[in-house]
Design a protein around this motif. Structure first.
Motif, PDB file in Angstrom:
ATOM      1  N   PHE A  90       1.189  -1.425  -0.058  1.00 44.63           N
ATOM      2  CA  PHE A  90       0.282  -0.262  -0.079  1.00 44.63           C
ATOM      3  C   PHE A  90       1.009   0.775  -0.057  1.00 44.63           C
ATOM      4  O   PHE A  90       1.411   0.821   0.648  1.00 44.63           O
ATOM      5  N   ALA A 115       1.937  -5.188   3.019  1.00 42.09           N
ATOM      6  CA  ALA A 115       0.915  -5.941   3.625  1.00 42.09           C
ATOM      7  C   ALA A 115       1.130  -7.681   3.817  1.00 42.09           C
ATOM      8  O   ALA A 115       0.725  -8.555   4.701  1.00 42.09           O
ATOM      9  N   GLU A 123      -4.193 -13.367  13.194  1.00 43.72           N
ATOM     10  CA  GLU A 123      -5.071 -12.286  13.824  1.00 43.72           C
ATOM     11  C   GLU A 123      -5.479 -11.501  12.981  1.00 43.72           C
ATOM     12  O   GLU A 123      -4.527 -11.813  11.626  1.00 43.72           O
ATOM     13  N   SER A 124      -6.672 -10.429  13.747  1.00 48.44           N
ATOM     14  CA  SER A 124      -6.575  -9.172  12.735  1.00 48.44           C
ATOM     15  C   SER A 124      -5.560  -8.130  12.177  1.00 48.44           C
ATOM     16  O   SER A 124      -4.313  -8.390  12.927  1.00 48.44           O
ATOM     17  N   GLY A 125      -5.337  -8.436  10.838  1.00 53.21           N
ATOM     18  CA  GLY A 125      -4.212  -7.832  10.419  1.00 53.21           C
ATOM     19  C   GLY A 125      -3.467  -8.315   9.458  1.00 53.21           C
ATOM     20  O   GLY A 125      -2.381  -7.831   9.523  1.00 53.21           O
ATOM     21  N   ALA A 126      -2.982  -9.676   9.693  1.00 53.08           N
ATOM     22  CA  ALA A 126      -2.372 -10.508   9.608  1.00 53.08           C
ATOM     23  C   ALA A 126      -2.348 -10.660   7.609  1.00 53.08           C
ATOM     24  O   ALA A 126      -1.516 -11.146   7.480  1.00 53.08           O
ATOM     25  N   GLY A 127      -3.381 -10.017   7.997  1.00 53.17           N
ATOM     26  CA  GLY A 127      -3.347 -10.826   5.497  1.00 53.17           C
ATOM     27  C   GLY A 127      -4.079 -11.347   5.289  1.00 53.17           C
ATOM     28  O   GLY A 127      -4.116 -11.375   3.928  1.00 53.17           O
ATOM     29  N   LYS A 128      -4.947 -11.777   6.350  1.00 55.22           N
ATOM     30  CA  LYS A 128      -5.617 -13.228   5.237  1.00 55.22           C
ATOM     31  C   LYS A 128      -6.649 -12.539   4.293  1.00 55.22           C
ATOM     32  O   LYS A 128      -7.474 -12.412   3.199  1.00 55.22           O
ATOM     33  N   SER A 129      -7.398 -11.334   4.216  1.00 51.14           N
ATOM     34  CA  SER A 129      -8.459 -10.614   3.473  1.00 51.14           C
ATOM     35  C   SER A 129      -7.594  -9.599   1.866  1.00 51.14           C
ATOM     36  O   SER A 129      -8.027  -9.841   1.098  1.00 51.14           O
ATOM     37  N   VAL A 130      -6.325  -9.197   2.491  1.00 50.09           N
ATOM     38  CA  VAL A 130      -5.920  -9.060   0.932  1.00 50.09           C
ATOM     39  C   VAL A 130      -5.209  -9.835   0.318  1.00 50.09           C
ATOM     40  O   VAL A 130      -5.044  -9.696  -0.742  1.00 50.09           O
ATOM     41  N   PRO A 139      -4.822   2.560  -2.903  1.00 52.45           N
ATOM     42  CA  PRO A 139      -3.072   2.754  -3.079  1.00 52.45           C
ATOM     43  C   PRO A 139      -2.876   1.056  -2.604  1.00 52.45           C
ATOM     44  O   PRO A 139      -1.242   1.508  -3.052  1.00 52.45           O
ATOM     45  N   GLU A 187     -14.533 -15.084   5.924  1.00 53.43           N
ATOM     46  CA  GLU A 187     -15.134 -14.767   7.502  1.00 53.43           C
ATOM     47  C   GLU A 187     -16.673 -15.269   7.058  1.00 53.43           C
ATOM     48  O   GLU A 187     -17.312 -14.622   7.211  1.00 53.43           O
ATOM     49  N   LEU A 245       2.484  -2.374   9.962  1.00 57.13           N
ATOM     50  CA  LEU A 245       2.486  -2.682   8.990  1.00 57.13           C
ATOM     51  C   LEU A 245       3.858  -1.467   9.059  1.00 57.13           C
ATOM     52  O   LEU A 245       5.325  -1.771   8.156  1.00 57.13           O
TER      53      LEU A 245
HETATM   54  N1  LIG Z   1      -6.813   0.365   1.442  1.00 60.43           N
HETATM   55  C1  LIG Z   1      -5.616   0.049   2.604  1.00 60.43           C
HETATM   56  N2  LIG Z   1      -4.344   1.144   2.790  1.00 60.43           N
HETATM   57  C2  LIG Z   1      -3.931   0.793   3.917  1.00 60.43           C
HETATM   58  N3  LIG Z   1      -3.503  -0.972   4.296  1.00 60.43           N
HETATM   59  C3  LIG Z   1      -4.694  -1.186   4.012  1.00 60.43           C
HETATM   60  C4  LIG Z   1      -4.956  -1.636   3.292  1.00 60.43           C
HETATM   61  N4  LIG Z   1      -6.616  -2.513   3.354  1.00 60.43           N
HETATM   62  C5  LIG Z   1      -5.916  -3.503   4.174  1.00 60.43           C
HETATM   63  N5  LIG Z   1      -4.589  -2.640   4.886  1.00 60.43           N
HETATM   64  C6  LIG Z   1      -3.575  -3.450   5.689  1.00 60.43           C
HETATM   65  O1  LIG Z   1      -3.098  -4.642   5.248  1.00 60.43           O
HETATM   66  C7  LIG Z   1      -2.945  -5.288   6.686  1.00 60.43           C
HETATM   67  C8  LIG Z   1      -3.857  -6.117   5.942  1.00 60.43           C
HETATM   68  O2  LIG Z   1      -5.285  -6.806   6.084  1.00 60.43           O
HETATM   69  P1  LIG Z   1      -6.323  -7.566   6.031  1.00 60.43           P
HETATM   70  O3  LIG Z   1      -7.663  -7.012   6.138  1.00 60.43           O
HETATM   71  O4  LIG Z   1      -5.890  -8.712   5.087  1.00 60.43           O
HETATM   72  O5  LIG Z   1      -6.338  -7.950   6.975  1.00 60.43           O
HETATM   73  P2  LIG Z   1      -6.549  -9.099   7.713  1.00 60.43           P
HETATM   74  O6  LIG Z   1      -6.243 -10.960   7.955  1.00 60.43           O
HETATM   75  O7  LIG Z   1      -7.800 -10.437   7.278  1.00 60.43           O
HETATM   76  O8  LIG Z   1      -8.079  -9.081   9.266  1.00 60.43           O
HETATM   77  P3  LIG Z   1      -9.440  -8.994   9.630  1.00 60.43           P
HETATM   78  O9  LIG Z   1      -8.991 -10.597  10.706  1.00 60.43           O
HETATM   79  O10 LIG Z   1      -9.209  -8.344  10.779  1.00 60.43           O
HETATM   80  O11 LIG Z   1     -10.565  -9.192   8.881  1.00 60.43           O
HETATM   81  C9  LIG Z   1      -3.687  -4.212   7.411  1.00 60.43           C
HETATM   82  O12 LIG Z   1      -2.051  -4.076   8.241  1.00 60.43           O
HETATM   83  C10 LIG Z   1      -4.011  -3.021   6.895  1.00 60.43           C
HETATM   84  O13 LIG Z   1      -4.363  -2.053   8.033  1.00 60.43           O
END
Ligand SMILES: Nc1ncnc2c1ncn2[C@@H]1O[C@H](COP(=O)(O)OP(=O)(O)OP(=O)(O)O)[C@@H](O)[C@H]1O
Ligand code: SF4
Ligand SMILES: [Mg+2]
Length: 326
Positions: free
Chosen positions: A15, A24, A43-50, A62, A181, A279
């Motif tokens: 990003f 990320a 855990e939350s923010g690990a990068g699963k959704s990205v 971005p 999820e 990050l």
């Molecule tokens: N649009 C964005 N701009 C900047 N950083 C981002 C953006 N989208 C995601 N991130 C960052 O990428 C990292 C991974 O996010 P992600 O959403 O993949 O986490 P996750 O594992 O799915 O968490 P959760 O369990 O909360 O859903 C996080 O640090 C998040 O802040």
């Protein structure tokens, strides 16, 4: 013989922010075979959704894919033009998100939405597509589907709505489903039913599934293999039986300390003291080193690469050739 449906190699997602380029996802690699469910936890923010968004081509600025390759049955999809990727999504890759209303348009009857998807991806007549839609609704367990097909999304309960989303995701007969999820927003009592349904339908069809969740109960119930993510990297990946019952990576061990039930996941994740780094502040070496009870000097300088340990791959210096003793 296993047929690889999805292959992700060395994926990097960044990003661009005012504070610079944030990484990320950093060097993530995994495969999903036909009919296989890969659970992705962390855990939350690990990068699963990205990671899931990268596979379906929905990383928006971005953010961008800055490295690696994503292949669907051998064919690169990470560098397709947006219009081509839009066709891959929906036809070859189905999506199920936490909120069913991400997938369902509240203004249209559910049947119209399923029929439209079927007709976009097949050459069935309107009548045949409607019959197929009723079959799908029957398969996902909607009672009185001949009548409910003409209902609007708000007329369904949360659990039933997510079943409709599963029917919609399956309507185009995709090779891969990304489920992020899918049961988190549902009552605990219906979570297991929906997961069991998803698992059965994908098995029957040979659909590969990437099942993102932070819920170890869901993983134990549904997944064949599991990837444990930490700070945008895969800490450990392997068969559920190995990773859940005999985790190797210290983070995975903390996560799996005991096999949780569907409801006590939140406590599990907080059992490891400390928090995942932002990050902007991922430490050098192993990203887990500030929290790791087994950390040693090398962990603070050198990043561990995944190595094969029994049936899993583990990114931890305790398991690479030189190990702790070095
Ligand atoms: N649009 C964005 N701009 C900047 N950083 C981002 C953006 N989208 C995601 N991130 C960052 O990428 C990292 C991974 O996010 P992600 O959403 O993949 O986490 P996750 O594992 O799915 O968490 P959760 O369990 O909360 O859903 C996080 O640090 C998040 O802040
Ligand atoms: S590499 Fe070191 S810090 Fe990282 S998990 Fe392994 S032992 Fe712990
Ligand atoms: Mg997420």
């Amino acid at each position: 013989m296993t047929e690889t449906v999805l292959s992700v190699r060395d994926l990097r997602v960044v990003f661009e922010t005012r504070r610079g380029t944030l990484t990320a996802i950093d060097g993530v690699s995994f495969d999903i075979a036909r009919g296989e469910i890969l659970g992705v936890v962390g855990e939350s923010g690990a990068g699963k959704s990205v990671t899931g968004s990268a596979v379906i081509g929905l990383i928006d600025p971005p953010g961008r894919i800055a490295g690696g390759e994503i292949r669907l049955r051998g064919e690169r999809i990470d560098d397709l033009p947006p219009e081509k990727m839009r066709r891959v999504r929906g036809r070859r890759i189905g999506m199920i998100f936490q909120d069913p209303l991400t997938s369902l348009d509240p203004l249209y009857r559910v049947g119209e939405q399923i029929v439209e998807t079927i007709r976009t991806h097949t050459d069935l007549s309107a009548k045949a597509a409607r019959a197929r839609a009723i079959d799908l609704l029957t398969e996902v367990g909607i009672p009185a589907p001949e009548r409910r097909i003409d209902g609007y999304p708000h007329e369904f309960s949360g659990g039933m709505r997510q079943r409709v989303v599963i029917a919609l995701a399956l309507a185009a007969e995709p090779e891969l489903i990304i489920a992020d999820e899918p049961t988190t927003a549902l009552d605990v009592s219906v979570q297991a039913q929906v997961i069991t349904l998803l698992k059965r339908l994908c098995r029957e069809r040979g659909t590969a599934v990437m099942l993102v969740t932070h819920d170890m109960g869901v993983i134990a119930e549904a997944a064949d293999r599991v990837a444990v993510m930490y700070s945008g990297r895969i800490a450990e990946i392997g068969p559920v039986a190995s990773v859940v019952r005999h985790p190797h990576h210290p983070y995975a061990r903390g996560l799996m300390g005991a096999i949780p039930t569907l409801s006590d996941t939140a406590e599990r994740l907080t059992q490891i003291p400390g928090a995942m780094p932002r990050l902007t502040a991922i430490p050098p070496g192993c990203a887990f080193n500030p929290r790791c009870p087994s950390a040693f000097a090398r962990c603070r300088t050198e990043r561990p690469e995944p190595v094969a340990v029994e049936r899993t791959r583990v990114a931890c210096h305790l398991y690479d050739a030189r190990g702790e003793a070095a």
